[in-house]
Motif scaffolding. Structure first.
Motif, PDB file in Angstrom:
ATOM      1  N   THR A 256       0.832  -1.203   0.000  1.00 57.44           N
ATOM      2  CA  THR A 256       0.000   0.000   0.000  1.00 57.44           C
ATOM      3  C   THR A 256       0.868   1.255   0.000  1.00 57.44           C
ATOM      4  O   THR A 256       1.872   1.338   0.716  1.00 57.44           O
ATOM      5  N   ASP A 257       0.469   2.221  -0.784  1.00 58.96           N
ATOM      6  CA  ASP A 257       1.166   3.509  -0.839  1.00 58.96           C
ATOM      7  C   ASP A 257       1.140   4.162   0.544  1.00 58.96           C
ATOM      8  O   ASP A 257       0.150   4.085   1.267  1.00 58.96           O
ATOM      9  N   ASP A 258       2.251   4.828   0.909  1.00 56.44           N
ATOM     10  CA  ASP A 258       2.320   5.504   2.205  1.00 56.44           C
ATOM     11  C   ASP A 258       1.154   6.462   2.412  1.00 56.44           C
ATOM     12  O   ASP A 258       0.657   6.622   3.530  1.00 56.44           O
ATOM     13  N   ARG A 259       0.703   7.093   1.332  1.00 56.68           N
ATOM     14  CA  ARG A 259      -0.380   8.071   1.434  1.00 56.68           C
ATOM     15  C   ARG A 259      -1.726   7.428   1.751  1.00 56.68           C
ATOM     16  O   ARG A 259      -2.647   8.105   2.211  1.00 56.68           O
ATOM     17  N   ASP A 260      -1.848   6.123   1.509  1.00 58.51           N
ATOM     18  CA  ASP A 260      -3.119   5.428   1.720  1.00 58.51           C
ATOM     19  C   ASP A 260      -3.151   4.604   3.000  1.00 58.51           C
ATOM     20  O   ASP A 260      -4.236   4.222   3.450  1.00 58.51           O
ATOM     21  N   ALA A 261      -1.989   4.306   3.574  1.00 59.57           N
ATOM     22  CA  ALA A 261      -1.902   3.288   4.622  1.00 59.57           C
ATOM     23  C   ALA A 261      -2.769   3.603   5.842  1.00 59.57           C
ATOM     24  O   ALA A 261      -3.509   2.742   6.326  1.00 59.57           O
ATOM     25  N   VAL A 262      -2.689   4.818   6.356  1.00 57.55           N
ATOM     26  CA  VAL A 262      -3.456   5.149   7.564  1.00 57.55           C
ATOM     27  C   VAL A 262      -4.955   5.126   7.269  1.00 57.55           C
ATOM     28  O   VAL A 262      -5.753   4.609   8.059  1.00 57.55           O
ATOM     29  N   GLY A 263      -5.357   5.661   6.130  1.00 51.50           N
ATOM     30  CA  GLY A 263      -6.770   5.620   5.754  1.00 51.50           C
ATOM     31  C   GLY A 263      -7.284   4.204   5.609  1.00 51.50           C
ATOM     32  O   GLY A 263      -8.414   3.898   6.014  1.00 51.50           O
ATOM     33  N   TYR A 264      -6.472   3.315   5.053  1.00 52.01           N
ATOM     34  CA  TYR A 264      -6.881   1.921   4.915  1.00 52.01           C
ATOM     35  C   TYR A 264      -6.956   1.226   6.271  1.00 52.01           C
ATOM     36  O   TYR A 264      -7.798   0.342   6.479  1.00 52.01           O
ATOM     37  N   LEU A 265      -6.076   1.598   7.198  1.00 54.32           N
ATOM     38  CA  LEU A 265      -6.157   1.034   8.544  1.00 54.32           C
ATOM     39  C   LEU A 265      -7.508   1.361   9.179  1.00 54.32           C
ATOM     40  O   LEU A 265      -8.114   0.524   9.855  1.00 54.32           O
TER      41      LEU A 265
END
Length: 423
Positions: A256-265
């Motif tokens: 997962t792209d760093d920009r998406d990781a927290v949102g996906y969590l």
């Protein structure tokens, strides 16, 4: 937090019908989500609605997972540029059976608010055309139906829209009405592309039954690059381990792209604000360690495939970087781990008895230009078989092959090749 507060924090509350919050706060409600049986497996794009039902259940409500055995024969035009290929009844029934088993991983089918499965073929399969038009069709105007975004976008396209797909919103609205009347279902959830179909169902409940239906839709997920979530160069990422192995599934989330990781969590796990905020801070402090992606991959793989499969996928990932026991993996997983490494197939008979000299094997696998080069590399500790250093005089036998099928060769730190034993 209330259920809606939690969904809002997770970025999953795209739109809702009026008074939904009061309705959910007024007691135990029954909510459903539909799953289109276009394949015999769900994919990661179905995770949000499946988790949406699970989050409703954890908030004390009763979930219904509706498999579209009937509407699957028609096909939903929402979000589609062209008409789907119509499936046979046998195909739809087989796909519905496969989906049911996967949904059971997310929902609790025991207890006071036990989840339930339903199939709209049970009521649509026996619906007569004249009765349907009289009892359902009279409540809809063509003006209202063509105003729906899913319909209007197709009418404006070169492909157009068949009457078959045009009728889909009536069928889905009827699903809502039938479940409202039979089982007291008052809430429908789905993706934002389902908003028109959901509100059509709420309108039908009001007009035909004098009741009130509610809807909640979640956003359609895209990645930081702006492309549709869940698609890779190899196609869809499936929940079926035979279609997408647990290792491949784990790697999808790990990448997962760093920009998406927290949102996906937030969207795809059960982790709460404190845990997500801690991982976000850790990721900001040490981005190269990818803590958010590792937690994401572990949490989602465990949820879909179980803790044992998640641990095996993590272990396989470590092997790729020389930090694990290659022999602990099976031959299939090894092939996936080293998918991009060159490979050579050799007769298994050559590995019987004294086996194949190491220097010959590295030359045949393309990791050494000559036997002389292979010998020099071995003397310097630069050749490994199954990640164990080997001497120039050594040989590889059938007992060295993982699962009796695969040998992993490595030159230096990053040059790999697979030797597959053909029988």
């Amino acid at each position: 937090m209330t259920l809606l507060d939690d969904l809002a924090w997770r970025g999953l509350l795209y739109d809702q019908t009026p008074d939904l919050a009061d309705h959910l706060a007024g007691g135990v409600r029954t909510a459903y989500c539909g799953f289109d049986p276009t394949a015999d497996s769900l994919h990661v794009g179905h995770l949000l609605p499946a988790l949406g039902l699970a989050r409703l259940q954890r908030a004390g409500h009763r979930p219904v997972a509706l498999v579209g055995g009937g509407t699957g024969l028609i096909g939903d035009p929402s979000g589609k540029r062209a008409e789907r290929t119509l499936q046979t009844r046998d195909d739809v029934e087989a796909n519905a059976a496969g989906i049911r088993g996967q949904l059971e991983r997310f929902l609790d089918f025991d207890g006071p608010n036990a989840a339930r499965m339903a199939n709209n073929l049970d009521w649509l399969g026996g619906a007569g055309l004249l009765d349907f038009l009289r009892d359902v069709g009279k409540h809809f105007t063509v003006n209202a139906m063509t105003a729906k975004e899913s319909v209007r976008s197709r009418l404006e396209s070169e492909q157009g829209l068949s009457f078959t797909e045009f009728s889909y919103q009536l069928l889905q609205a009827y699903d809502f009405l039938v479940q409202y009347q039979r089982d007291g279902v008052t809430v429908q959830i789905g993706g934002s592309d389902q908003w028109g179909n959901i509100t059509a169902g709420a309108d039908l409940i009001r007009r035909a039954a004098g009741g009130q239906g509610h809807g909640l839709v979640m956003p359609l997920v895209t990645n930081a690059a702006g492309t549709k979530f869940g698609k890779t160069e190899g196609g869809a990422v499936w929940l079926d381990p035979e279609r997408t192995s647990p290792y491949q599934f784990y790697q999808f989330w790990l990448n997962t792209d760093d920009r998406d990781a927290v949102g996906y969590l937030k969207a795809f796990t059960w982790l709460g604000p404190d845990e997500v905020e801690a991982l976000a801070a850790e990721a900001e402090a040490a981005p190269r360690a990818r803590p958010a992606q590792r937690a994401l991959a572990r949490e989602v793989t465990t949820m879909v495939h179980g803790a044992e499969a998640a641990e095996a996928a993590e272990r396989a990932g470590r092997v790729l970087f020389g930090d694990g026991d290659i022999t602990s993996l099976d031959a299939k997983t090894l092939g996936e781990v080293f998918e991009e490494a060159p490979s050579v197939a050799l007769p298994a008979a050559r590995f019987e008895g004294d086996g194949v000299p190491v220097v010959d094997l590295f030359v045949e696998a393309g990791l050494a230009a000559s036997k002389g080069e292979a010998k020099r590399l071995a003397r310097g500790g630069g050749l490994r078989v199954n990640d164990e250093p080997v001497e120039a005089a050594a040989a590889v036998t059938a007992s060295d092959a993982v699962g009796g099928a695969v040998v992993v060769l490595r030159k230096g730190k990053k040059s790999y090749a697979l030797v597959r034993l053909e029988r």
